[in-house]
Design an enzyme around this catalytic site. Structure first.
Site, PDB file in Angstrom:
ATOM      1  N   ASN A 109      20.625  63.948  44.401  1.00 46.74           N
ATOM      2  CA  ASN A 109      21.840  64.159  45.065  1.00 46.74           C
ATOM      3  C   ASN A 109      22.337  65.695  45.183  1.00 46.74           C
ATOM      4  OD1 ASN A 109      24.630  63.476  45.932  1.00 46.74           O
ATOM      5  ND2 ASN A 109      25.402  63.803  43.876  1.00 46.74           N
ATOM      6  N   HIS A 111      25.546  68.051  44.798  1.00 46.31           N
ATOM      7  CA  HIS A 111      26.954  68.068  44.205  1.00 46.31           C
ATOM      8  C   HIS A 111      27.530  69.566  44.738  1.00 46.31           C
ATOM      9  CE1 HIS A 111      30.367  66.519  42.492  1.00 46.31           C
ATOM     10  NE2 HIS A 111      30.340  67.618  41.738  1.00 46.31           N
ATOM     11  N   ASP A 147      27.534  61.967  38.809  1.00 46.14           N
ATOM     12  CA  ASP A 147      27.195  63.362  38.786  1.00 46.14           C
ATOM     13  C   ASP A 147      26.712  63.812  37.457  1.00 46.14           C
ATOM     14  OD1 ASP A 147      28.236  63.289  41.467  1.00 46.14           O
ATOM     15  OD2 ASP A 147      30.257  64.010  40.647  1.00 46.14           O
TER      16      ASP A 147
END
Ligand code: GRF
Length: 203
Positions: A109, A111, A147
């Site tokens: 991911n 972020h 996260d």
């Protein structure tokens, strides 16, 4: 060089990071190729871009569906496309534990903060309110905690005196566009080099 790692990009909106990941295949000897763009938002702008790139798309609204049932349907589509690595690129929906387990260690991911600071939403405004000298972005492996998960790389962006959340977001987005393809490339090269590129056990 072995066959490029087959990557799915998951998006919910604009898809500018997905676009940068997809463009990357124009370099010599790419280590990965975006073979599928999947979305929980059928009207996502990024899907139009993906089709223009000639990338296969999968889109289904999650509305009215249990999170896990939706995710398992998406996972089936990924497997049918021979996907090996999942790159979240503005995918604005929490993934179920079942999905994360199924693709464990294979989901990345990006972020928009310097993790572990400012997890969650509204990162740029919070960084400004926090009096930070730098904002930035991080690429990390996705685990069940939001996260969280090992950070693979970060890029710092200096905060300027007159920055607003919007101006900072725009500069961080430029940094994201550079960082994400580089990190995904390194990740996929390592995956092939370690010989650990076999698909998850149930594939
Ligand atoms: C980016 O800021 C990314 O860091 C965050 O969501 C935004 C997506 O933008 N996860 P885009 O759809 O890639 O343009």
């Amino acid at each position: 060089m072995a066959d490029p790692v087959r990557v799915a990009a998951l998006i919910s909106g604009r898809g500018s990071n997905m676009e940068k990941l997809a463009e990357y295949k124009r370099i010599a000897q790419p280590s990965y190729e975006v073979v599928l763009v999947a979305s929980n938002t059928p009207e996502a702008r990024g899907l139009v871009l993906a089709r223009r790139f000639g990338i296969q798309t999968w889109a289904q609204s999650h509305k009215g569906m249990e999170r896990e049932a939706f995710d398992m349907g998406m996972s089936e589509a990924l497997k049918a496309a021979g996907v090996e690595v999942v790159a979240l690129a503005g995918y604005m929906r929490l993934l179920s534990a079942a999905f994360i387990r199924e693709w464990e260690g294979r989901i990345l991911n990006i972020h928009p903060s310097l993790l572990p600071s400012y997890k969650g939403l509204d990162t740029h405004r919070r960084a400004l309110m926090g009096g930070e000298e730098y904002g930035g972005c991080s690429v990390h492996i996705v685990t069940e905690e939001l996260d969280d998960g090992p950070v693979l790389a970060r890029a710092r962006v200096k905060i300027q005196a007159r920055d607003t959340a919007e101006s900072l977001a725009a500069r961080v987005l430029e940094a994201e566009h550079k960082l994400y393809p580089q990190v995904l490339d390194a990740f996929c090269r390592k995956l092939r080099a370690d010989g650990s590129a076999e698909l998850p056990a149930n594939n």
